[in-house]
Design an enzyme around this catalytic site. Structure first.
Site, PDB file in Angstrom:
ATOM      1  N   ALA A   9     -30.936 -11.024 -15.809  1.00 56.85           N
ATOM      2  CA  ALA A   9     -30.903 -11.522 -14.432  1.00 56.85           C
ATOM      3  C   ALA A   9     -29.859 -11.190 -13.765  1.00 56.85           C
ATOM      4  O   ALA A   9     -29.740 -11.457 -12.593  1.00 56.85           O
ATOM      5  CB  ALA A   9     -30.809 -13.143 -14.849  1.00 56.85           C
ATOM      6  N   CYS A  10     -29.079 -10.260 -14.230  1.00 58.58           N
ATOM      7  CA  CYS A  10     -27.717  -9.473 -13.549  1.00 58.58           C
ATOM      8  C   CYS A  10     -27.975  -8.518 -12.544  1.00 58.58           C
ATOM      9  O   CYS A  10     -28.685  -7.335 -12.902  1.00 58.58           O
ATOM     10  CB  CYS A  10     -26.731  -9.224 -14.597  1.00 58.58           C
ATOM     11  SG  CYS A  10     -25.469  -8.164 -13.837  1.00 58.58           S
ATOM     12  N   ASP A  11     -27.791  -8.989 -11.039  1.00 55.72           N
ATOM     13  CA  ASP A  11     -28.098  -8.015 -10.313  1.00 55.72           C
ATOM     14  C   ASP A  11     -27.273  -6.453 -10.281  1.00 55.72           C
ATOM     15  O   ASP A  11     -27.878  -5.362 -10.306  1.00 55.72           O
ATOM     16  CB  ASP A  11     -27.778  -8.544  -8.870  1.00 55.72           C
ATOM     17  CG  ASP A  11     -28.775  -9.572  -8.422  1.00 55.72           C
ATOM     18  OD1 ASP A  11     -29.840  -9.599  -9.001  1.00 55.72           O
ATOM     19  OD2 ASP A  11     -28.222 -10.332  -7.612  1.00 55.72           O
TER      20      ASP A  11
END
Length: 114
Positions: A9-11
Site C-alpha cells: 500500500a506504500c506509494d
C-alpha cells in the site's frame, strides 16, 4: 538478486518498484507486512544500516505503540520492536547485494546497472 523491501500500500514503494522495472533490473519484492521479517534478515539489514536509521518513527505503527515501549527505546528494544512489527522499518529498502539503500526519491536508482 536485488530485493526491494516494502509494503504493497506504500506509494513510495510503488514508485521505487516502477523505477526498477523501468531500468529493466531483475528484482524480487519482500512485503514486510505479508512476508514478515526473520531475525536473520533483520541482522543482515543491520550489518549495513544503523538500527536507529532503519526504525521509522514517522510510521502509523510507531504512533500506535505503547508510550512505555517508545520511552525505553535503545538498540536492543528497537530490534525487538522491528521483529514484532516489521512495518516499523523505513521503506522502501533496496538490497542490491552490495549495499542497502533506505527510502526512495526519484533518480535514486539511476546509477544501478541492469
Amino acid at each position: 538478486m536485488i530485493t526491494l523491501y516494502g509494503i504493497k500500500a506504500c506509494d513510495t514503494c510503488r514508485r521505487a518498484r516502477k523505477a526498477l522495472e523501468h531500468k529493466g533490473l531483475p528484482f524480487q519484492v519482500h512485503d514486510l507486512r505479508k512476508d514478515g521479517l526473520s531475525t536473520e534478515r533483520l541482522e543482515h539489514l543491520l550489518e549495513h544500516v544503523p538500527v536507529m536509521t532503519l526504525l521509522n518513527k514517522r510510521s502509523t505503527t510507531w504512533r500506535a505503540l505503547d508510550d512505555a515501549d517508545k520511552a525505553k527505546l535503545d538498540a536492543h528494544s528497537a530490534r525487538e520492536l522491528m521483529l514484532a512489527n516489521p512495518t516499523l522499518i523505513k521503506r522502501p529498502l533496496l538490497d542490491t547485494g552490495e549495499d542497502i539503500r533506505v527510502g526512495y526519491r526519484d533518480g535514486d536508482y539511476d546509477d544501478l546497472d541492469g
